[in-house]
Design a protein around this motif. Structure first.
Motif, PDB file in Angstrom:
ATOM      1  N   GLU A  19       0.658  -1.143  -0.020  1.00  0.00           N
ATOM      2  CA  GLU A  19      -0.105  -0.001  -0.152  1.00  0.00           C
ATOM      3  C   GLU A  19       0.792   1.156   0.151  1.00  0.00           C
ATOM      4  O   GLU A  19       0.461   2.330  -0.782  1.00  0.00           O
ATOM      5  CB  GLU A  19      -0.953   0.075   1.239  1.00  0.00           C
ATOM      6  N   ASP A  20       1.800   1.295   0.658  1.00  0.00           N
ATOM      7  CA  ASP A  20       2.710   2.399   0.700  1.00  0.00           C
ATOM      8  C   ASP A  20       3.608   2.636  -0.609  1.00  0.00           C
ATOM      9  O   ASP A  20       3.761   3.673  -1.055  1.00  0.00           O
ATOM     10  CB  ASP A  20       3.811   2.011   1.900  1.00  0.00           C
ATOM     11  N   ALA A  21       3.909   1.516  -1.127  1.00  0.00           N
ATOM     12  CA  ALA A  21       4.562   1.523  -2.427  1.00  0.00           C
ATOM     13  C   ALA A  21       3.553   2.214  -3.700  1.00  0.00           C
ATOM     14  O   ALA A  21       3.873   2.931  -4.229  1.00  0.00           O
ATOM     15  CB  ALA A  21       4.874   0.216  -2.992  1.00  0.00           C
ATOM     16  N   ALA A  22       2.454   1.846  -3.322  1.00  0.00           N
ATOM     17  CA  ALA A  22       1.299   2.382  -4.169  1.00  0.00           C
ATOM     18  C   ALA A  22       1.215   3.919  -4.137  1.00  0.00           C
ATOM     19  O   ALA A  22       1.225   4.598  -5.005  1.00  0.00           O
ATOM     20  CB  ALA A  22      -0.138   1.769  -4.022  1.00  0.00           C
ATOM     21  N   ALA A  23       1.078   4.446  -2.929  1.00  0.00           N
ATOM     22  CA  ALA A  23       1.172   5.548  -2.358  1.00  0.00           C
ATOM     23  C   ALA A  23       2.254   6.415  -2.676  1.00  0.00           C
ATOM     24  O   ALA A  23       2.184   7.559  -3.536  1.00  0.00           O
ATOM     25  CB  ALA A  23       0.824   5.799  -0.823  1.00  0.00           C
ATOM     26  N   GLN A  24       3.375   5.881  -2.802  1.00  0.00           N
ATOM     27  CA  GLN A  24       4.622   6.611  -3.267  1.00  0.00           C
ATOM     28  C   GLN A  24       4.578   6.536  -4.649  1.00  0.00           C
ATOM     29  O   GLN A  24       5.201   7.940  -5.157  1.00  0.00           O
ATOM     30  CB  GLN A  24       6.033   5.678  -2.853  1.00  0.00           C
ATOM     31  N   ALA A  25       4.053   5.628  -5.434  1.00  0.00           N
ATOM     32  CA  ALA A  25       4.023   5.898  -6.875  1.00  0.00           C
ATOM     33  C   ALA A  25       3.104   7.054  -7.434  1.00  0.00           C
ATOM     34  O   ALA A  25       3.354   7.862  -8.140  1.00  0.00           O
ATOM     35  CB  ALA A  25       3.270   4.469  -7.627  1.00  0.00           C
ATOM     36  N   VAL A  26       2.119   7.162  -6.628  1.00  0.00           N
ATOM     37  CA  VAL A  26       0.946   8.101  -7.050  1.00  0.00           C
ATOM     38  C   VAL A  26       1.678   9.474  -6.588  1.00  0.00           C
ATOM     39  O   VAL A  26       1.619  10.543  -7.495  1.00  0.00           O
ATOM     40  CB  VAL A  26      -0.171   8.147  -6.192  1.00  0.00           C
ATOM     41  N   LYS A  27       2.381   9.619  -5.394  1.00  0.00           N
ATOM     42  CA  LYS A  27       3.067  10.872  -4.994  1.00  0.00           C
ATOM     43  C   LYS A  27       4.126  11.476  -5.998  1.00  0.00           C
ATOM     44  O   LYS A  27       4.260  12.372  -6.288  1.00  0.00           O
ATOM     45  CB  LYS A  27       3.525  10.609  -3.458  1.00  0.00           C
ATOM     46  N   LYS A  28       4.927  10.442  -6.527  1.00  0.00           N
ATOM     47  CA  LYS A  28       5.987  10.729  -7.087  1.00  0.00           C
ATOM     48  C   LYS A  28       5.307  11.084  -8.716  1.00  0.00           C
ATOM     49  O   LYS A  28       5.893  12.227  -9.372  1.00  0.00           O
ATOM     50  CB  LYS A  28       6.997   9.502  -7.436  1.00  0.00           C
ATOM     51  N   ALA A  29       4.475  10.283  -9.069  1.00  0.00           N
ATOM     52  CA  ALA A  29       3.773  10.823 -10.590  1.00  0.00           C
ATOM     53  C   ALA A  29       3.148  11.981 -10.634  1.00  0.00           C
ATOM     54  O   ALA A  29       3.379  12.928 -11.405  1.00  0.00           O
ATOM     55  CB  ALA A  29       2.880   9.752 -10.716  1.00  0.00           C
ATOM     56  N   SER A  30       2.525  12.501  -9.317  1.00  0.00           N
ATOM     57  CA  SER A  30       2.065  13.612  -9.276  1.00  0.00           C
ATOM     58  C   SER A  30       2.706  15.008  -9.277  1.00  0.00           C
ATOM     59  O   SER A  30       2.117  15.979  -9.441  1.00  0.00           O
ATOM     60  CB  SER A  30       0.852  13.907  -7.911  1.00  0.00           C
ATOM     61  N   LYS A  31       4.113  14.516  -9.216  1.00  0.00           N
ATOM     62  CA  LYS A  31       5.007  15.936  -9.300  1.00  0.00           C
ATOM     63  C   LYS A  31       5.071  16.259 -10.720  1.00  0.00           C
ATOM     64  O   LYS A  31       5.552  17.518 -11.017  1.00  0.00           O
ATOM     65  CB  LYS A  31       6.338  15.660  -8.825  1.00  0.00           C
ATOM     66  N   SER A  32       5.058  15.250 -11.680  1.00  0.00           N
ATOM     67  CA  SER A  32       4.964  15.733 -13.128  1.00  0.00           C
ATOM     68  C   SER A  32       3.610  15.429 -14.052  1.00  0.00           C
ATOM     69  O   SER A  32       3.511  15.950 -14.944  1.00  0.00           O
ATOM     70  CB  SER A  32       6.309  15.069 -13.956  1.00  0.00           C
ATOM     71  N   ILE A  33       2.734  14.957 -13.157  1.00  0.00           N
ATOM     72  CA  ILE A  33       1.648  14.688 -14.032  1.00  0.00           C
ATOM     73  C   ILE A  33       0.390  15.217 -13.229  1.00  0.00           C
ATOM     74  O   ILE A  33       0.194  15.112 -11.993  1.00  0.00           O
ATOM     75  CB  ILE A  33       1.160  13.084 -14.029  1.00  0.00           C
ATOM     76  N   LYS A  34      -0.605  16.222 -13.695  1.00  0.00           N
ATOM     77  CA  LYS A  34      -1.694  16.413 -13.226  1.00  0.00           C
ATOM     78  C   LYS A  34      -2.999  15.577 -13.533  1.00  0.00           C
ATOM     79  O   LYS A  34      -3.005  14.909 -14.608  1.00  0.00           O
ATOM     80  CB  LYS A  34      -1.940  17.976 -13.819  1.00  0.00           C
ATOM     81  N   ASN A  35      -3.854  15.862 -12.761  1.00  0.00           N
ATOM     82  CA  ASN A  35      -5.431  15.030 -12.924  1.00  0.00           C
ATOM     83  C   ASN A  35      -5.441  13.706 -12.923  1.00  0.00           C
ATOM     84  O   ASN A  35      -5.858  12.939 -13.673  1.00  0.00           O
ATOM     85  CB  ASN A  35      -5.794  15.650 -14.314  1.00  0.00           C
ATOM     86  N   ILE A  36      -4.539  13.158 -11.986  1.00  0.00           N
ATOM     87  CA  ILE A  36      -4.585  11.581 -11.724  1.00  0.00           C
ATOM     88  C   ILE A  36      -5.923  11.252 -11.147  1.00  0.00           C
ATOM     89  O   ILE A  36      -6.494  11.840 -10.443  1.00  0.00           O
ATOM     90  CB  ILE A  36      -3.319  11.241 -10.627  1.00  0.00           C
ATOM     91  N   LYS A  37      -6.289  10.214 -11.998  1.00  0.00           N
ATOM     92  CA  LYS A  37      -7.547   9.730 -11.776  1.00  0.00           C
ATOM     93  C   LYS A  37      -7.976   8.443 -11.097  1.00  0.00           C
ATOM     94  O   LYS A  37      -8.604   8.070 -10.045  1.00  0.00           O
ATOM     95  CB  LYS A  37      -8.634   9.618 -12.884  1.00  0.00           C
ATOM     96  N   SER A  38      -6.845   7.825 -11.339  1.00  0.00           N
ATOM     97  CA  SER A  38      -6.736   6.119 -10.648  1.00  0.00           C
ATOM     98  C   SER A  38      -5.382   5.638 -10.639  1.00  0.00           C
ATOM     99  O   SER A  38      -4.570   5.864 -11.404  1.00  0.00           O
ATOM    100  CB  SER A  38      -7.851   5.176 -11.466  1.00  0.00           C
ATOM    101  N   VAL A  39      -5.204   4.447  -9.909  1.00  0.00           N
ATOM    102  CA  VAL A  39      -3.986   3.748  -9.864  1.00  0.00           C
ATOM    103  C   VAL A  39      -4.542   2.098  -9.997  1.00  0.00           C
ATOM    104  O   VAL A  39      -5.564   1.891  -9.149  1.00  0.00           O
ATOM    105  CB  VAL A  39      -3.072   3.986  -8.872  1.00  0.00           C
ATOM    106  N   ASN A  40      -3.897   1.460 -10.601  1.00  0.00           N
ATOM    107  CA  ASN A  40      -4.405   0.078 -10.975  1.00  0.00           C
ATOM    108  C   ASN A  40      -3.212  -0.700 -10.586  1.00  0.00           C
ATOM    109  O   ASN A  40      -2.092  -0.741 -11.397  1.00  0.00           O
ATOM    110  CB  ASN A  40      -5.089  -0.304 -12.162  1.00  0.00           C
ATOM    111  N   ILE A  41      -3.170  -1.446  -9.641  1.00  0.00           N
ATOM    112  CA  ILE A  41      -1.726  -2.550  -9.240  1.00  0.00           C
ATOM    113  C   ILE A  41      -1.929  -3.750 -10.054  1.00  0.00           C
ATOM    114  O   ILE A  41      -2.962  -4.393  -9.900  1.00  0.00           O
ATOM    115  CB  ILE A  41      -1.560  -2.667  -7.638  1.00  0.00           C
ATOM    116  N   THR A  42      -1.208  -4.021 -11.130  1.00  0.00           N
ATOM    117  CA  THR A  42      -1.068  -5.005 -11.994  1.00  0.00           C
ATOM    118  C   THR A  42      -0.198  -5.979 -11.280  1.00  0.00           C
ATOM    119  O   THR A  42      -0.337  -7.237 -11.835  1.00  0.00           O
ATOM    120  CB  THR A  42      -0.456  -4.759 -13.335  1.00  0.00           C
ATOM    121  N   ASN A  43       0.743  -5.952 -10.705  1.00  0.00           N
ATOM    122  CA  ASN A  43       1.636  -7.019 -10.048  1.00  0.00           C
ATOM    123  C   ASN A  43       2.183  -6.572  -8.735  1.00  0.00           C
ATOM    124  O   ASN A  43       2.380  -5.311  -8.304  1.00  0.00           O
ATOM    125  CB  ASN A  43       2.845  -7.386 -11.074  1.00  0.00           C
ATOM    126  N   MET A  44       2.215  -7.527  -7.928  1.00  0.00           N
ATOM    127  CA  MET A  44       3.063  -7.378  -6.484  1.00  0.00           C
ATOM    128  C   MET A  44       4.326  -8.379  -6.385  1.00  0.00           C
ATOM    129  O   MET A  44       3.892  -9.435  -6.598  1.00  0.00           O
ATOM    130  CB  MET A  44       2.059  -7.143  -5.360  1.00  0.00           C
TER     131      MET A  44
END
Length: 67
Positions: A19-44
């Motif tokens: 869950e923290d890895a997913a949160a970190q992915a969104v946090k890092k991506a939001s620094k250069s991408i706007k309007n993030i709508k969803s995250v889909n975990i495809t593999n763990m």
């Protein structure tokens, strides 16, 4: 007017949890991408050292609306 959504794939890891890895992915991506709508975990996966999980890893697809 219809909306257009783009999807990118990212890899992320955490010492705490998937869950923290997913949160970190969104946090890092939001620094250069706007309007993030969803995250889909495809593999763990996890890195193991001496019978203990040391890194939690995910592959995630992040979707965001194109302006």
């Amino acid at each position: 007017m219809s909306k257009v959504v783009k999807v990118i794939e990212v890899l992320a890891q955490s010492d705490k949890s998937w869950e923290d890895a997913a949160a970190q992915a969104v946090k890092k991506a939001s620094k250069s991408i706007k309007n993030i709508k969803s995250v889909n975990i495809t593999n763990m996966s996890a890195k193991v050292n001496k019978d203990k999980i040391t890194k939690y890893r995910i592959n995630a697809k992040i979707s965001f609306e194109i302006e």
